[in-house]
Design an enzyme around this catalytic site. Structure first.
Site, PDB file in Angstrom:
ATOM      1  N   GLU A  92      46.106  40.041  35.954  1.00  0.00           N
ATOM      2  CA  GLU A  92      46.299  41.487  36.139  1.00  0.00           C
ATOM      3  C   GLU A  92      47.004  41.803  37.450  1.00  0.00           C
ATOM      4  O   GLU A  92      46.921  41.045  38.413  1.00  0.00           O
ATOM      5  CB  GLU A  92      44.933  42.189  36.161  1.00  0.00           C
ATOM      6  CG  GLU A  92      44.236  42.138  34.818  1.00  0.00           C
ATOM      7  CD  GLU A  92      42.873  42.803  34.868  1.00  0.00           C
ATOM      8  OE1 GLU A  92      42.094  42.590  33.935  1.00  0.00           O
ATOM      9  OE2 GLU A  92      42.591  43.540  35.826  1.00  0.00           O
ATOM     10  N   CYS A 109      49.585  45.362  43.828  1.00  0.00           N
ATOM     11  CA  CYS A 109      48.574  44.348  44.149  1.00  0.00           C
ATOM     12  C   CYS A 109      48.728  43.229  43.121  1.00  0.00           C
ATOM     13  O   CYS A 109      48.590  43.472  41.921  1.00  0.00           O
ATOM     14  CB  CYS A 109      47.199  45.019  44.072  1.00  0.00           C
ATOM     15  SG  CYS A 109      45.828  43.886  44.207  1.00  0.00           S
ATOM     16  N   CYS A 116      39.591  32.156  39.973  1.00  0.00           N
ATOM     17  CA  CYS A 116      39.489  31.796  41.394  1.00  0.00           C
ATOM     18  C   CYS A 116      38.299  30.847  41.568  1.00  0.00           C
ATOM     19  O   CYS A 116      37.248  31.075  40.985  1.00  0.00           O
ATOM     20  CB  CYS A 116      39.291  33.048  42.250  1.00  0.00           C
ATOM     21  SG  CYS A 116      39.184  32.679  44.013  1.00  0.00           S
ATOM     22  N   CYS A 120      32.864  34.044  45.170  1.00  0.00           N
ATOM     23  CA  CYS A 120      32.237  35.147  45.912  1.00  0.00           C
ATOM     24  C   CYS A 120      31.353  35.966  44.962  1.00  0.00           C
ATOM     25  O   CYS A 120      31.737  36.252  43.827  1.00  0.00           O
ATOM     26  CB  CYS A 120      33.292  36.034  46.566  1.00  0.00           C
ATOM     27  SG  CYS A 120      34.357  35.125  47.690  1.00  0.00           S
ATOM     28  N   CYS A 123      32.539  39.447  43.363  1.00  0.00           N
ATOM     29  CA  CYS A 123      33.905  39.549  42.837  1.00  0.00           C
ATOM     30  C   CYS A 123      33.986  39.232  41.348  1.00  0.00           C
ATOM     31  O   CYS A 123      33.430  38.239  40.881  1.00  0.00           O
ATOM     32  CB  CYS A 123      34.797  38.597  43.637  1.00  0.00           C
ATOM     33  SG  CYS A 123      36.476  38.500  43.018  1.00  0.00           S
ATOM     34  N   CYS A 335      41.791  46.453  43.466  1.00  0.00           N
ATOM     35  CA  CYS A 335      41.962  45.032  43.775  1.00  0.00           C
ATOM     36  C   CYS A 335      40.554  44.473  44.003  1.00  0.00           C
ATOM     37  O   CYS A 335      39.692  45.150  44.500  1.00  0.00           O
ATOM     38  CB  CYS A 335      42.760  44.848  45.062  1.00  0.00           C
ATOM     39  SG  CYS A 335      44.355  45.622  45.029  1.00  0.00           S
TER      40      CYS A 335
END
Ligand code: SAH
Ligand code: SF4
Length: 352
Positions: A92, A109, A116, A120, A123, A335
């Protein structure tokens, strides 16, 4: 298999054209077509001969991404784009209008990885895990699509979409350099920001190589033990190591550095404000406060009043702060809230 033309920088294109017996300046012309004019078909490159256009079309894929969906926020006009990669993954990008207080700022962005690996807690992208790095061309093509579809030319880029850009250093930096070409997007180096959770060796390399782009460091907690609970990266690369590195090296580098701080109910106390003040006593650093978005994290979201108190506390101590408005809240368009996978599942549910 055909190659992706947007994976090539100027030097590589010069090399390519020379090898096929064309003049060097073709490389500049091609980059101009790809980014400044932003065409999506080799046949439109009218200052190339028909034969050359056909040759390029036979050898290369012009656009590595296809657009799957676009959502526009009814609140602030933020636009969220869902793209499909050639190997059927989803990423995205977000187009943010008038971000923060700067008038006329138009930001895209962009994502740097599919998923990832950093894990975290707060997130959405972390929930996907790591799938793969995006190529240079996949990074650039996000901007091409957003510009073509929206009809708007962004003047700002933030690597704050899906992924940890500093784990994809070569492709991210190559893409940033191409964005900067005066015969391409011509985006100023001061308008390109790479956000990182704090990959120490990559930050060191970035400074040593004298890369001119802005860095945003995601801090998010003032106490190492608490930061470790929310950001596993703290174990391998404690934030203290990174701030020491920066205070040692920032005199030599001219990079603009911001600190990103996602505000939860439990990291905005008076003590947190004091620790922030202490952390950045000597550094010329701006603090960017981001309200925690709603998501699948079960973490406490602060009220408006709690945020205001925290900001006041920081302002009294003369810590330079800015607050990022939560953009596109009706389309989960902020974001740090991006999860191509989740979005796709939601979409499929809607279609049923
Ligand atoms: N991996 C890089 C860049 C992508 S994340 C990084 O971590 O910096 C971009 C920003 O979004 C980071 O500052 C991150 O802390 C923030 N973010 C992640 N999840 C969020 C959430 N739920 N609410 C608000 N900001 C979030
Ligand atoms: Fe990765 Fe950044 Fe999300 Fe952490 S906040 S999981 S580093 S994208």
């Amino acid at each position: 298999m055909k190659k992706f033309i947007k994976d090539y920088n100027h030097e590589e294109l010069v090399d390519f054209f020379t090898k096929i017996g064309e003049k060097e300046y073709r490389a500049r012309q091609l980059i101009n077509w790809l980014y400044e004019k932003n065409v999506n078909d080799f046949s439109l490159m009218t200052n190339f001969s028909k034969e050359l256009r056909k040759f390029l079309d036979d050898e290369f894929i012009l656009s590595p991404l296809t657009i799957e969906d676009r959502l526009i926020s009814g609140i602030d006009g933020t636009e969220k784009y869902l793209f499909k990669t050639f190997d059927n993954h989803y990423i995205e990008s977000v187009l943010i209008k008038n971000e923060m207080s700067d008038e006329g700022r138009l930001t895209v962005c962009i994502s740097s990885q599919v998923g990832c690996p950093m894990g975290c807690r707060f997130c959405e992208t972390a929930k996907i895990g790591f799938v793969r790095n995006l190529s240079c061309g996949e990074i650039l093509d996000q901007i091409c699509h957003v510009r073509r579809i929206s009809g708007l030319k962004n003047n700002n880029i933030v690597f704050m979409g899906m992924g940890e850009p500093f784990l994809n250093y070569d492709n991210v930096l190559k893409a940033a350099d191409i964005m900067n070409y005066s015969f391409g997007f011509h985006l100023s180096v001061r308008k390109i920001t790479i956000s990182t959770s704090g990959i120490y060796p990559a930050i060191e390399r970035f400074i040593d190589e004298r890369r001119p782009y802005n860095i945003a460091l995601s801090l998010n907690d003032t106490e190492p033990t608490k930061r470790l609970e929310n950001m596993p990266v703290e174990k391998k690369y404690p934030f203290k190591m990174i701030s020491d590195l920066l205070s040692e090296k920032t005199t030599a580098s001219r990079n603009r550095i911001t600190i990103e701080y996602v505000m939860r109910k439990d990291n905005i106390s008076k003590e947190d404000a004091k620790r922030l003040k202490k952390m950045f006593k000597y550094a010329n650093i701006k603090l960017n406060l981001i309200p925690l978005n709603e998501g699948n994290h079960n973490l406490p979201i602060p009220t408006k009043e709690e945020i205001e108190d925290f900001v006041k506390e920081l302002e009294i101590m003369n810590v330079p702060v800015s607050i990022r408005k939560s953009m596109g809240s009706d389309i989960s368009g902020a974001c740090g809230q991006l999860s191509g996978k989740k979005y796709k599942q939601e979409k499929e549910l809607l279609c049923k």
